[in-house]
Design a protein around this motif. Structure first.
Motif, short mmCIF file in Angstrom:
data_model
loop_
_atom_site.label_atom_id
_atom_site.label_comp_id
_atom_site.label_asym_id
_atom_site.label_seq_id
_atom_site.Cartn_x
_atom_site.Cartn_y
_atom_site.Cartn_z
N LEU A 333 -2.91 9.03 -13.70
CA LEU A 333 -3.33 7.78 -13.09
C LEU A 333 -1.70 7.56 -12.32
CD1 LEU A 333 -4.63 4.61 -14.32
CD2 LEU A 333 -2.30 4.39 -13.50
N GLY A 334 -0.54 7.59 -12.82
CA GLY A 334 0.78 7.51 -12.23
C GLY A 334 0.86 8.46 -10.99
N ARG A 335 0.56 9.63 -11.08
CA ARG A 335 0.56 10.34 -9.88
C ARG A 335 -0.12 9.92 -8.76
NH1 ARG A 335 0.99 14.44 -14.09
NH2 ARG A 335 -1.29 15.04 -14.03
N ASP A 365 -8.54 -0.41 -18.16
CA ASP A 365 -9.06 -0.81 -16.87
C ASP A 365 -8.25 0.01 -15.79
OD1 ASP A 365 -10.17 -1.71 -14.63
OD2 ASP A 365 -10.73 -3.51 -15.50
N PRO A 366 -8.77 1.54 -15.44
CA PRO A 366 -7.82 2.05 -14.48
C PRO A 366 -7.72 1.46 -13.24
CG PRO A 366 -10.00 2.95 -14.69
CD PRO A 366 -10.07 1.91 -15.79
N LEU A 367 -8.57 0.65 -12.64
CA LEU A 367 -8.52 0.13 -11.25
C LEU A 367 -7.26 -1.01 -11.38
CD1 LEU A 367 -9.35 -0.37 -8.56
CD2 LEU A 367 -11.10 -1.82 -9.16
N LEU A 368 -7.30 -1.81 -12.49
CA LEU A 368 -6.45 -2.73 -12.53
C LEU A 368 -5.11 -2.29 -12.82
CD1 LEU A 368 -8.25 -5.68 -14.60
CD2 LEU A 368 -7.80 -5.49 -12.24
N VAL A 369 -4.84 -1.26 -13.58
CA VAL A 369 -3.68 -0.43 -14.12
C VAL A 369 -3.07 0.02 -12.62
CG1 VAL A 369 -2.38 1.16 -15.18
CG2 VAL A 369 -4.13 -0.24 -16.32
N GLU A 370 -3.64 0.53 -12.03
CA GLU A 370 -3.40 1.36 -10.73
C GLU A 370 -2.97 0.09 -9.70
OE1 GLU A 370 -5.91 3.85 -8.53
OE2 GLU A 370 -6.68 5.09 -10.21
N GLN A 371 -3.65 -0.94 -9.68
CA GLN A 371 -3.18 -2.20 -8.67
C GLN A 371 -1.76 -2.56 -9.37
OE1 GLN A 371 -6.58 -4.53 -8.92
NE2 GLN A 371 -7.34 -3.74 -7.07
N ARG A 402 4.74 3.82 -21.63
CA ARG A 402 5.54 2.91 -20.73
C ARG A 402 5.73 3.64 -19.33
NH1 ARG A 402 11.40 2.05 -23.16
NH2 ARG A 402 11.54 4.12 -22.78
N PHE A 403 5.52 3.03 -18.33
CA PHE A 403 5.75 3.47 -17.06
C PHE A 403 7.19 2.53 -16.75
CE2 PHE A 403 1.23 3.54 -17.07
CZ PHE A 403 1.01 4.91 -16.46
N GLN A 404 7.87 3.26 -16.15
CA GLN A 404 9.19 2.87 -15.51
C GLN A 404 9.38 3.22 -13.98
OE1 GLN A 404 12.12 4.50 -18.14
NE2 GLN A 404 12.26 2.53 -19.03
N VAL A 405 9.73 2.21 -13.32
CA VAL A 405 9.84 2.10 -11.63
C VAL A 405 11.22 1.58 -11.36
CG1 VAL A 405 8.89 1.30 -9.42
CG2 VAL A 405 7.25 1.91 -11.16
#
Length: 473
Positions: A333-335, A365-371, A402-405
């Motif tokens: 999903l992150g890529r 919910d992949p759509l919301l997480v992607e947004q 955990r995602f980090q930007v």
């Protein structure tokens, strides 16, 4: 006084009054009941001894007849009878016989031999063919000194030649009466204790249920996210649902008012710009001026469209319509989100790097997480300097992912840190104006809906670090 204490006091009062009435009735009935049973025994004994006394009376052997001999041998040997914890050593009966005139011709105690008993109720009524019995105190001032007397007629055919009376002191019955009263009091005390225990448990349960409702109301009043507790009572559950309905209605009203005010405020600037541009275009300015103001109108119209779309999207999410949870791979999903930003990054001459650790698939919910993740990357790209670097990393952390930007931009000013997640709050980009101010609010709401969290802060080495943690579902 608290309602639980009031209820407990009321229960105690009810149980105490009920116990008092029951005890009063039973205690008052114990003595008459025991005495009635004793009287029945005395009647049987008098009837049993009457034939023997009749024979002695007719033979003139009352002083040394069979009745006198039997009674003299009665207490020669101790009985040693243990009756319900009371040791009985000897009988405590008194027997006397009177002739047809009421004169005592035999007295087992020997104290009233030859006296006239014709006026005593037991003798008087028996000599007249009636049931004769009486209870008389040996000491007029001592209620416990009463003695029960029951008589039986000495009949020769139809003629009554005299009567035999069996007497028994009531004090001999006191051990049985006191034991019965003691057991009754013990039972009443145990019943009261059990009632208090049940009442205490009921009050504790009621206080606990009311406490849950109070905590729920306090959390709602403070704006904290909370859910209606389960109270396991139809009435309290109905009260809780009423409170929940009222909360939703009030929240909906407040939510609409807040959004209307915010949207009105945010639309003022683009509408004013479009109106000003329209007024200038109405004056037929030179072509180059007209082109510039037409571009402003298009830009402000696009901004208004983006603002409305973002706002509707956030409103749907905050209204709690539920998540469409699906199985998804966090790293993949992150890529995918990063790939969709490559073209924009190339235009700004930015480098996008990622280091996403593989993890087990999650129910998000992949759509919301992607947004949400896309909004964080968009902010990082917008605030990064030309030729800068934006990194996206991911790892398994604290039972979730955990995602980090991180970007290498100027960072967030100190005055803006407390308001960075407010709706419509936005900082100016280096090469463009303010955004809608809804991207971070949307991302944080996505994290909250998943039970996770979003943090945004300045990195010690420069730039901004955003962390999006979502728990495993």
């Amino acid at each position: 006084m608290r309602i639980g204490l009031q209820l407990l006091c009321g229960l105690v009062l009810i149980f105490a009054l009920a116990a008092w009435f029951v005890l009063e009735i039973f205690v008052e009935e114990i003595k008459p009941g025991v005495r009635s049973a004793t009287e029945d025994t005395l009647v049987d004994m008098a009837q049993l001894l009457a034939p023997m006394a009749l024979d002695d009376l007719q033979e003139g052997k009352m002083a040394n007849g069979r009745l006198a001999s039997a009674f003299d041998r009665l207490n020669q040997t101790p009985l040693n009878a243990l009756i319900d914890g009371h040791l009985k050593q000897q009988t405590e009966y008194r027997i006397y016989v009177v002739d047809g005139k009421g004169t005592v011709v035999y007295d087992s105690s020997g104290q009233d031999l030859g006296k006239d008993y014709s006026r005593w109720n037991d003798v008087y009524r028996t000599l007249r063919g009636e049931y004769g019995a009486r209870s008389t105190r040996s000491d007029p001032d001592d209620p416990a000194s009463s003695v029960m007397h029951v008589a039986a007629p000495l009949r020769d055919g139809t003629e009554i030649l005299g009567s035999l009376t069996v007497a028994k002191p009531n004090r001999t019955l006191l051990p049985m009466i006191e034991r019965s009263e003691h057991q009754l009091l013990q039972g009443a005390a145990m019943l009261l204790l059990i009632s208090l225990l049940i009442g205490g448990l009921l009050v504790w349960w009621l206080n606990r249920a009311i406490g849950k409702l109070v905590q729920y109301a306090d959390a709602v009043s403070q704006g904290q996210p909370t859910s209606l507790p389960r109270l396991y009572s139809p009435e309290l559950d109905r009260l809780g649902r009423s409170l929940e309905t009222m909360r939703r209605q009030l929240d909906g009203k407040s939510y609409i008012e807040s959004y209307v005010h915010s949207l009105t405020h945010e639309l003022k600037s683009p509408l004013a710009a479009i109106r000003g541009a329209g007024e200038i275009l109405a004056e037929a300015p030179p072509p180059e001026v007209a082109t510039r103001f037409i571009g402003n109108i298009n830009l402000e119209a696009a901004r208004m469209q983006q603002l409305i779309e973002r706002m509707l999207q956030l409103a749907r999410l905050e209204s709690g319509q539920g998540l469409d949870r699906q199985t998804c791979d966090p790293a993949r999903l992150g890529r995918r989100v990063l790939d969709t930003r490559q073209i924009v990054a190339q235009r700004r001459q930015l480098s996008l790097q990622f280091d996403l650790a593989e993890a087990q698939k999650q129910k998000w919910d992949p759509l919301l997480v992607e947004q949400a993740l896309g909004n964080l990357l968009d902010n990082a790209i917008d605030f990064s300097p030309v030729g800068g670097l934006v990194t996206l990393t991911g790892e398994v952390h604290a039972g979730g992912y955990r995602f980090q930007v991180r970007d290498l931009g100027p960072g967030i000013p100190d005055y803006a840190l407390p308001r960075i997640f407010e709706r419509f709050y936005s900082l100016p980009r280096p090469d463009k104006g303010k955004s809608s101010g809804l991207g971070l609010s949307f991302a944080r709401e996505v994290a909250r809906q998943h039970g996770g969290r979003l943090t945004l802060d300045n990195h010690p080495d420069g730039g901004v670090l955003a962390e999006l943690w979502l728990p495993a579902a």
